[in-house]
Write an enzyme that holds these catalytic residues in place. Structure first.
Site, short mmCIF file in Angstrom:
data_model
loop_
_atom_site.label_atom_id
_atom_site.label_comp_id
_atom_site.label_asym_id
_atom_site.label_seq_id
_atom_site.Cartn_x
_atom_site.Cartn_y
_atom_site.Cartn_z
N LYS A 126 0.84 -1.20 0.00
CA LYS A 126 0.00 0.00 0.00
C LYS A 126 0.88 1.25 0.00
CE LYS A 126 -1.55 1.58 4.13
NZ LYS A 126 -1.19 3.00 4.36
N ASN A 127 1.91 1.25 0.84
CA ASN A 127 2.71 2.47 0.99
C ASN A 127 3.64 2.72 -0.20
OD1 ASN A 127 1.46 2.96 3.37
ND2 ASN A 127 3.20 2.47 4.69
N CYS B 25 -3.41 13.01 13.89
CA CYS B 25 -4.14 11.76 13.68
C CYS B 25 -3.96 10.90 14.91
CB CYS B 25 -3.69 11.05 12.43
SG CYS B 25 -2.13 10.25 12.58
N ARG C 290 2.17 14.54 13.56
CA ARG C 290 2.54 14.34 12.15
C ARG C 290 2.48 15.61 11.30
NH1 ARG C 290 0.00 8.64 10.25
NH2 ARG C 290 1.71 8.68 8.78
N ASP D 102 5.44 0.44 11.99
CA ASP D 102 4.19 -0.17 11.53
C ASP D 102 4.06 -1.64 11.94
OD1 ASP D 102 3.38 2.20 10.43
OD2 ASP D 102 3.73 1.63 8.34
N ARG E 164 -8.27 -0.19 5.66
CA ARG E 164 -7.46 0.82 4.98
C ARG E 164 -6.21 0.20 4.38
NH1 ARG E 164 -5.26 5.10 8.53
NH2 ARG E 164 -4.03 5.18 6.64
C1 UD1 Z 1 4.94 6.71 6.34
C2 UD1 Z 1 4.01 5.52 6.22
C3 UD1 Z 1 3.51 5.09 7.59
C4 UD1 Z 1 4.68 4.85 8.53
C5 UD1 Z 1 5.63 6.04 8.54
C6 UD1 Z 1 6.90 5.78 9.33
C7 UD1 Z 1 3.01 5.89 4.04
C8 UD1 Z 1 1.79 6.22 3.27
N1 UD1 Z 1 2.88 5.89 5.38
O1 UD1 Z 1 4.16 7.77 6.89
O2 UD1 Z 1 2.74 3.88 7.43
O3 UD1 Z 1 4.20 4.62 9.83
O4 UD1 Z 1 6.02 6.38 7.20
O5 UD1 Z 1 7.55 4.66 8.86
O6 UD1 Z 1 4.06 5.58 3.49
N2 UD1 Z 1 7.63 14.39 10.54
C9 UD1 Z 1 7.79 15.72 10.84
N3 UD1 Z 1 7.73 16.64 9.83
C10 UD1 Z 1 7.50 16.28 8.54
C11 UD1 Z 1 7.35 14.93 8.23
C12 UD1 Z 1 7.41 13.99 9.26
O7 UD1 Z 1 7.99 16.09 12.00
O8 UD1 Z 1 7.44 17.16 7.67
C13 UD1 Z 1 7.71 13.37 11.62
C14 UD1 Z 1 6.39 12.65 11.83
O9 UD1 Z 1 5.54 13.37 12.69
C15 UD1 Z 1 6.85 11.33 12.42
C16 UD1 Z 1 8.19 11.10 11.70
O10 UD1 Z 1 8.60 12.35 11.21
O11 UD1 Z 1 7.08 11.47 13.79
C17 UD1 Z 1 8.13 10.10 10.55
O12 UD1 Z 1 7.07 10.45 9.70
P1 UD1 Z 1 7.09 10.09 8.14
O13 UD1 Z 1 8.24 9.21 7.83
O14 UD1 Z 1 6.95 11.35 7.37
O15 UD1 Z 1 5.75 9.25 8.00
P2 UD1 Z 1 4.71 9.27 6.82
O16 UD1 Z 1 5.40 9.48 5.52
O17 UD1 Z 1 3.58 10.17 7.18
#
Ligand code: UD1
Length: 416
Positions: free
Chosen positions: A22-23, A117, A122, A305, A397
Site C-alpha cells: 500500500k505504501n 491523527c 505528524r 508499523d 485501509r
Molecule cells: C509513512 C508511512 C507510515 C509509517 C511512517 C513511518 C506511508 C503512506 N505511510 O508515513 O505507514 O508509519 O512512514 O515509517 O508511506 N515528521 C515531521 N515533519 C515532517 C514529516 C514527518 O515532524 O514534515 C515526523 C512525523 O511526525 C513522524 C516522523 O517524522 O514522527 C516520521 O514520519 P514520516 O516518515 O513522514 O511518516 P509518513 O510518511 O507520514
C-alpha cells in the site's frame, strides 16, 4: 459497522500470497500527475487507502480504472485542477503526496493541511521547507497549504529527520526541476526505492534512492510506463507474527526477507525459525517464545508499523520485554485493549514493558488505527474464546481481505 469475530485459540498454518505494498502504491499513483501519458500499476492491493487516492486523482483530472490488481491511470489534461480537499486529506494523510507532483507539473498546488491523527501530530514542515528550497512560494491559509512556482529549480536540501512522505514528495518534485537536486538525510524505506524505480522508468534521473543522499537531475518531461509494485512488507510481517504467536507454520509467498530483516532477526532471537525461499518467506515456531526488546526507528530499523503486532506477540513470550516507540508519539493505543484481554503491560512515556507470558482471553475490543487493529486480531488468534474486534474499517485501509487470508491459514475469523 463491520466487526471481526474470532474464535480462539487458533494455530495458523499454510501459505498465502503477499499483496502489493500500500505504501509504495500511494506515491506511485501520485506520480501519475507528473506525466500526460498513461501509467499502469500492477500488484496494487485492493484496500481502502488506494480507493481514496483514486478518488483524489479523479478530482485532480486523472482518470483511473482498476481491474483486479491492475490500475490504469490516464491524465485527462484537465490541468486547471490543483487542490486536494480537506474531506480526502483528513481520511488519508498520504493525500499530501500530490503536493510535490502538482507543483512540479502544474506550477501550483493547494492541499489541505492534514492535522493530527490517532498516532501523533505528524506535521509536514519538512515537505514544505524542501519545496521552498526548490524555489516554491509556500503559504498556509484557511487550513490549506498553497504552493506555487513557475519552474522549480534544483537545490541542496537536508531533511531535519528522515521522513518517508517528505522524501517521496521532494523526489517527485525534483524530477521536473531545472538542474540537479541533492537531498540529504533521506528516509531509506524500500517503498522509496520502488518509487524511484518507477520514476526512472518514466524517464527521471534519480540516483541513490534507499540511501541517505539522493540526487535527482531534472528532466523536461516524463512519460508513461508499466510498473509492478513491491510486496507489502508490513502485511507479510503481520502474518509471520501470527505464525510466531500461535506456534504456527506459515509461508508468505512473494515476500522479501531483505525488506523485513529487523523483524525476522527479532523473531529468530525470540525462538522462531525462518527461511527465505526462492519466492517468499517461511516461518515456524515449535519451541518456547522468549521476550526480546525492540526500538522502532526509520528503515533499516524496526518498523513502527509492526510495533503493535510485535507487542501482541510479546504478551505470549517468557520474560519481560521493553518496546520503545521513537517514530510516533502516541502509538500505544492498543495497550489498554490488550489489557482487557489479559495482557500485563506498563507504559512509561515512549516505553512499554510487557510482562509475559499472559494467557489471553477473548473480549470485545476496539480498533483505533490501522496497525493497532492488526495487533488486536493477532491477540484474538491466541486468546481463549471469542474476540470481537470493532471498527475494522481501520484495518480495511491497509489489509486486503484479512479474514479470507487468515481463514486460508486455518483461523476461525468472520466478518460480521
Ligand atoms: C509513512 C508511512 C507510515 C509509517 C511512517 C513511518 C506511508 C503512506 N505511510 O508515513 O505507514 O508509519 O512512514 O515509517 O508511506 N515528521 C515531521 N515533519 C515532517 C514529516 C514527518 O515532524 O514534515 C515526523 C512525523 O511526525 C513522524 C516522523 O517524522 O514522527 C516520521 O514520519 P514520516 O516518515 O513522514 O511518516 P509518513 O510518511 O507520514
Amino acid at each position: 459497522m463491520n466487526q471481526f469475530h474470532i474464535e480462539g485459540p487458533n494455530r495458523v498454518t499454510g501459505t498465502i500470497e503477499a499483496g502489493g505494498a500500500k505504501n509504495a502504491t500511494l506515491p506511485a499513483m501520485a506520480a501519475s500527475l507528473l506525466t500526460d501519458e498513461p501509467l499502469e500499476l500492477r500488484r496494487v492491493p485492493r484496500v481502502r487507502d488506494i480507493r481514496t487516492m483514486a478518488r483524489l486523482l479523479t478530482h485532480l483530472g486523472v482518470d483511473n480504472e482498476a481491474d483486479d490488481e491492475v490500475v490504469r491511470l490516464c491524465p485527462t489534461g484537465a490541468e486547471d485542477l490543483d487542490d486536494a480537499p480537506y474531506e480526502l486529506v483528513k481520511e488519508m494523510r498520504a493525500s499530501v503526496l500530490v503536493l510535490g507532483p502538482l507543483l512540479a507539473r502544474r506550477g501550483r498546488a493547494r492541499v489541505s493541511l492534514p492535522g493530527g491523527c490517532a498516532i501523533g501530530v505528524r506535521p509536514i514542515d519538512q515537505h514544505l521547507a524542501g519545496l521552498e528550497a526548490l524555489g516554491a512560494e509556500v503559504a498556509l491559509e484557511h487550513g490549506y497549504v498553497t504552493a506555487q512556482a513557475r519552474q522549480l529549480t534544483g537545490a541542496r536540501y537536508r531533511f531535519g529527520m528522515p521522513t518517508v512522505g517528505g522524501t517521496e514528495n521532494l523526489i517527485m518534485a525534483a524530477t521536473l526541476a531545472r538542474g540537479t537536486t541533492r537531498l540529504e538525510n533521506c528516509a531509506r524505506e524500500p517503498e522509496i526505492v520502488d518509487l524511484a524505480e518507477l520514476l526512472n522508468a518514466m524517464g527521471a534521473r534519480i540516483k541513490g534512492a534507499g540511501q541517505e543522499t539522493v540526487e535527482i537531475e531534472g528532466v523536461e518531461t516524463l512519460s508513461g510506463t508499466a510498473h509492478t509494485i513491491i510486496p507489502d512488507r508490513i502485511e507479510a510481517g503481520t502474518y509471520l507474527v501470527a505464525a510466531a504467536m500461535t506456534s504456527g507454520d506459515v509461508t508468505v509467498a512473494g515476500s522479501r526477507a531483505a525488506d523485513l530483516a529487523p523483524l525476522l532477526e527479532k523473531l529468530a532471537e525470540a525462538g522462531c525459525r525462518f527461511e527465505q525461499l526462492e519466492d517468499g518467506i517461511h516461518l515456524s515456531r515449535d519451541g518456547e517464545l522468549r521476550a526480546r526488546d525492540i526500538v522502532t526507528a526509520p528503515h533499516p530499523g524496526f518498523p513502527t508499523d509492526l510495533q503493535a503486532q510485535y507487542m501482541a506477540l510479546m504478551t505470549q513470550a517468557e520474560g519481560v520485554s521493553t518496546i520503545c516507540e521513537t517514530v510516533f508519539e502516541n502509538r500505544f493505543q492498543h495497550v489498554p485493549e490488550l489489557g482487557r484481554m489479559g495482557a500485563k503491560i506498563e507504559i512509561d512515556g515512549s516505553y512499554a514493558r510487557v510482562y509475559g507470558p499472559s494467557p489471553l482471553s477473548g473480549a470485545k475490543v476496539m480498533a483505533t488505527d490501522l496497525r493497532a487493529s492488526a495487533c488486536l486480531v493477532l491477540a484474538g488468534l491466541a486468546a481463549d474464546g471469542q474476540t470481537v474486534v470493532d471498527r475494522i474499517y481501520h484495518l480495511d485501509r491497509g489489509y486486503e481481505r484479512m479474514e479470507q487470508k487468515l481463514t486460508t491459514l486455518g483461523a476461525r475469523v468472520e466478518r460480521v
